[in-house]
Scaffold this motif. Structure first.
Motif, PDB file in Angstrom:
ATOM      1  N   ARG A  96       0.811  -1.223   0.000  1.00  7.38           N
ATOM      2  CA  ARG A  96       0.000   0.000   0.000  1.00  7.38           C
ATOM      3  C   ARG A  96       0.844   1.273   0.000  1.00  7.38           C
ATOM      4  O   ARG A  96       0.295   2.373  -0.124  1.00  7.38           O
ATOM      5  N   LEU A  97       2.140   1.152   0.125  1.00  3.07           N
ATOM      6  CA  LEU A  97       3.010   2.324   0.143  1.00  3.07           C
ATOM      7  C   LEU A  97       3.114   2.923  -1.255  1.00  3.07           C
ATOM      8  O   LEU A  97       3.333   2.202  -2.236  1.00  3.07           O
ATOM      9  N   GLU A  98       2.963   4.240  -1.347  1.00  5.13           N
ATOM     10  CA  GLU A  98       2.998   4.918  -2.629  1.00  5.13           C
ATOM     11  C   GLU A  98       3.837   6.190  -2.545  1.00  5.13           C
ATOM     12  O   GLU A  98       3.997   6.771  -1.461  1.00  5.13           O
ATOM     13  N   CYS A  99       4.333   6.604  -3.684  1.00  4.36           N
ATOM     14  CA  CYS A  99       5.140   7.823  -3.770  1.00  4.36           C
ATOM     15  C   CYS A  99       4.313   9.020  -3.297  1.00  4.36           C
ATOM     16  O   CYS A  99       3.154   9.176  -3.675  1.00  4.36           O
ATOM     17  N   GLY A 100       4.923   9.859  -2.461  1.00  5.57           N
ATOM     18  CA  GLY A 100       4.263  11.054  -1.970  1.00  5.57           C
ATOM     19  C   GLY A 100       3.551  10.884  -0.643  1.00  5.57           C
ATOM     20  O   GLY A 100       3.185  11.883   0.001  1.00  5.57           O
ATOM     21  N   GLN A 101       3.324   9.654  -0.205  1.00 11.68           N
ATOM     22  CA  GLN A 101       2.680   9.439   1.088  1.00 11.68           C
ATOM     23  C   GLN A 101       3.588   9.916   2.227  1.00 11.68           C
ATOM     24  O   GLN A 101       4.808   9.817   2.144  1.00 11.68           O
ATOM     25  N   GLU A 102       2.971  10.404   3.304  1.00 11.94           N
ATOM     26  CA  GLU A 102       3.710  10.784   4.494  1.00 11.94           C
ATOM     27  C   GLU A 102       3.306   9.871   5.650  1.00 11.94           C
ATOM     28  O   GLU A 102       2.124   9.572   5.828  1.00 11.94           O
ATOM     29  N   TRP A 103       4.305   9.454   6.402  1.00 14.01           N
ATOM     30  CA  TRP A 103       4.086   8.538   7.520  1.00 14.01           C
ATOM     31  C   TRP A 103       4.898   8.992   8.729  1.00 14.01           C
ATOM     32  O   TRP A 103       5.988   9.543   8.579  1.00 14.01           O
ATOM     33  N   ILE A 146      17.217   4.986   0.869  1.00 18.59           N
ATOM     34  CA  ILE A 146      16.173   3.968   0.945  1.00 18.59           C
ATOM     35  C   ILE A 146      14.840   4.469   0.380  1.00 18.59           C
ATOM     36  O   ILE A 146      13.789   3.869   0.630  1.00 18.59           O
ATOM     37  N   GLY A 147      14.874   5.571  -0.362  1.00 18.56           N
ATOM     38  CA  GLY A 147      13.682   5.982  -1.079  1.00 18.56           C
ATOM     39  C   GLY A 147      12.708   6.854  -0.324  1.00 18.56           C
ATOM     40  O   GLY A 147      11.498   6.810  -0.594  1.00 18.56           O
ATOM     41  N   CYS A 148      13.206   7.665   0.629  1.00 17.72           N
ATOM     42  CA  CYS A 148      12.319   8.575   1.344  1.00 17.72           C
ATOM     43  C   CYS A 148      13.122   9.766   1.850  1.00 17.72           C
ATOM     44  O   CYS A 148      14.348   9.805   1.732  1.00 17.72           O
ATOM     45  N   HIS A 149      12.431  10.741   2.393  1.00 19.94           N
ATOM     46  CA  HIS A 149      13.110  11.883   3.006  1.00 19.94           C
ATOM     47  C   HIS A 149      12.268  12.398   4.164  1.00 19.94           C
ATOM     48  O   HIS A 149      11.057  12.165   4.221  1.00 19.94           O
ATOM     49  N   MET A 150      12.913  13.081   5.107  1.00 18.36           N
ATOM     50  CA  MET A 150      12.187  13.682   6.218  1.00 18.36           C
ATOM     51  C   MET A 150      11.501  14.955   5.735  1.00 18.36           C
ATOM     52  O   MET A 150      12.080  15.738   4.995  1.00 18.36           O
ATOM     53  N   THR A 151      10.267  15.141   6.170  1.00 16.35           N
ATOM     54  CA  THR A 151       9.547  16.353   5.794  1.00 16.35           C
ATOM     55  C   THR A 151      10.128  17.552   6.541  1.00 16.35           C
ATOM     56  O   THR A 151      10.764  17.406   7.594  1.00 16.35           O
ATOM     57  N   ILE A 152       9.910  18.752   6.010  1.00 18.74           N
ATOM     58  CA  ILE A 152      10.447  19.985   6.577  1.00 18.74           C
ATOM     59  C   ILE A 152       9.313  20.802   7.186  1.00 18.74           C
ATOM     60  O   ILE A 152       8.263  20.991   6.565  1.00 18.74           O
ATOM     61  N   ASN A 153       9.526  21.310   8.413  1.00 15.21           N
ATOM     62  CA  ASN A 153       8.475  22.086   9.072  1.00 15.21           C
ATOM     63  C   ASN A 153       8.557  23.563   8.699  1.00 15.21           C
ATOM     64  O   ASN A 153       9.358  23.963   7.854  1.00 15.21           O
ATOM     65  N   LEU A 155       9.763  25.971  10.239  1.00 14.33           N
ATOM     66  CA  LEU A 155      11.050  26.571  10.581  1.00 14.33           C
ATOM     67  C   LEU A 155      12.152  26.064   9.663  1.00 14.33           C
ATOM     68  O   LEU A 155      13.332  26.303   9.914  1.00 14.33           O
ATOM     69  N   GLU A 156      11.739  25.356   8.608  1.00 14.71           N
ATOM     70  CA  GLU A 156      12.659  24.796   7.624  1.00 14.71           C
ATOM     71  C   GLU A 156      13.649  23.816   8.260  1.00 14.71           C
ATOM     72  O   GLU A 156      14.815  23.752   7.888  1.00 14.71           O
ATOM     73  N   GLN A 157      13.123  23.047   9.223  1.00 17.19           N
ATOM     74  CA  GLN A 157      13.902  22.013   9.890  1.00 17.19           C
ATOM     75  C   GLN A 157      13.247  20.656   9.641  1.00 17.19           C
ATOM     76  O   GLN A 157      12.024  20.558   9.547  1.00 17.19           O
ATOM     77  N   PRO A 158      14.056  19.592   9.513  1.00 19.56           N
ATOM     78  CA  PRO A 158      13.478  18.249   9.348  1.00 19.56           C
ATOM     79  C   PRO A 158      12.608  17.880  10.543  1.00 19.56           C
ATOM     80  O   PRO A 158      12.947  18.200  11.687  1.00 19.56           O
ATOM     81  N   GLY A 186       9.792  10.707  13.798  1.00 22.27           N
ATOM     82  CA  GLY A 186       9.478  11.913  13.042  1.00 22.27           C
ATOM     83  C   GLY A 186       8.524  11.595  11.919  1.00 22.27           C
ATOM     84  O   GLY A 186       7.716  10.662  12.009  1.00 22.27           O
ATOM     85  N   ILE A 187       8.606  12.376  10.847  1.00 21.84           N
ATOM     86  CA  ILE A 187       7.730  12.200   9.698  1.00 21.84           C
ATOM     87  C   ILE A 187       8.581  12.059   8.440  1.00 21.84           C
ATOM     88  O   ILE A 187       9.527  12.827   8.237  1.00 21.84           O
ATOM     89  N   LEU A 188       8.245  11.068   7.616  1.00 21.72           N
ATOM     90  CA  LEU A 188       8.950  10.885   6.346  1.00 21.72           C
ATOM     91  C   LEU A 188       7.962  10.929   5.192  1.00 21.72           C
ATOM     92  O   LEU A 188       6.761  10.685   5.358  1.00 21.72           O
ATOM     93  N   SER A 189       8.482  11.249   4.017  1.00 18.87           N
ATOM     94  CA  SER A 189       7.701  11.247   2.784  1.00 18.87           C
ATOM     95  C   SER A 189       8.350  10.256   1.825  1.00 18.87           C
ATOM     96  O   SER A 189       9.583  10.204   1.710  1.00 18.87           O
ATOM     97  N   ILE A 190       7.536   9.473   1.131  1.00 19.31           N
ATOM     98  CA  ILE A 190       8.052   8.410   0.270  1.00 19.31           C
ATOM     99  C   ILE A 190       8.398   8.948  -1.121  1.00 19.31           C
ATOM    100  O   ILE A 190       7.595   9.636  -1.761  1.00 19.31           O
ATOM    101  N   ASP A 191       9.609   8.635  -1.586  1.00 21.83           N
ATOM    102  CA  ASP A 191      10.060   8.996  -2.928  1.00 21.83           C
ATOM    103  C   ASP A 191      10.105   7.789  -3.861  1.00 21.83           C
ATOM    104  O   ASP A 191       9.805   7.892  -5.042  1.00 21.83           O
TER     105      ASP A 191
END
Length: 228
Positions: A96-103, A146-153, A155-158, A186-191
């Motif tokens: 069920r994991l898809e590009c653009g999802q946040e977890w 591994i195909g994801c990145h931490m989202t930025i808040n 304050l422009e911080q991960p 934290g929160i990651l977004s899938i790439d």
């Protein structure tokens, strides 16, 4: 097949206290329950032990090629298999994991680096990463791979926080092994869903046999530490 399991353990049980007092002892119990010492080529067993806030209960998460033998946990940790142990196939969730999802995520890792060796072609001795900012940078680089990145808040911080860091030592085959274990959430977004699925099943970084490398995801609306 890949199986995700959760074992709820009363940390005050004398058997659990004894096992949890040594990473090598806990590793041996999990290896016995999952038969991981005899599963060459059948997939890696990953695990992580989480403390529950304001509770004596601890959650042991395991990713393994098959359902663990719950009777081992009953014997060694004092759990009740019917009430405290549960497992499910991991693939339906992974699919069920898809590009653009946040977890929301949680992971305990052993951040290390290998300095350049003076001998050409020989890798330098692995050393722990101690500074907090360098530990976060280490995780940032791992996530990119591994195909994801931490989202930025705003304050422009991960959106990531360290929830625990400790140096753990234990005896293994007559020698003392010391690990630096750091828990992030934290929160990651899938790439790249395929690459992330592989990492969720196989783990991240070193010391996987000792409770490091298991990345777990939870819906953002359920972002409570004990549910990660």
């Amino acid at each position: 097949m890949t199986v995700f399991s959760r074992i709820i353990v009363n940390s005050r049980d004398r058997r659990a206290l004894y096992v949890f007092s040594s990473l090598e002892r806990l590793h041996a119990v999990i290896a016995r329950a999952t038969n991981s010492e005899n599963q060459s080529g059948q997939g890696r067993t990953l695990w992580r032990l989480d403390n529950a806030s304001h509770s004596t209960l601890q959650r042991l998460y395991i990713v393994s090629p098959s359902v663990p033998d719950y009777s081992v946990f009953e014997e060694e940790l004092g759990v009740n298999a019917e009430d405290d142990c549960s497992s499910c196939e991991y693939e339906p969730f992974l699919s069920r994991l898809e590009c653009g999802q946040e977890w929301a995520f949680r992971i305990t890792v052993n951040p290390t680096h290998s300095p350049v060796s003076e001998t050409p072609g020989v890798r330098g001795h692995r050393k722990p990463i101690i500074r907090r900012d360098e530990q976060e940078e280490w995780l940032f680089r791992k996530f990119q791979k591994i195909g994801c990145h931490m989202t930025i808040n705003r304050l422009e911080q991960p959106e990531v926080a360290i929830r625990g860091a400790q140096e753990v030592s234990f005896r293994k085959r007559g020698t003392t092994v010391t690990l630096t274990r750091v828990t992030f959430e934290g929160i990651l977004s899938i790439d790249d869903p395929d690459t992330l699925r592989k990492a969720l099943a196989e783990g991240i970084g070193s010391a996987k046999a000792y409770g490091c490398g298991l990345l777990t995801l939870a819906p953002l609306q359920a972002r409570v530490i004990d549910k990660l």
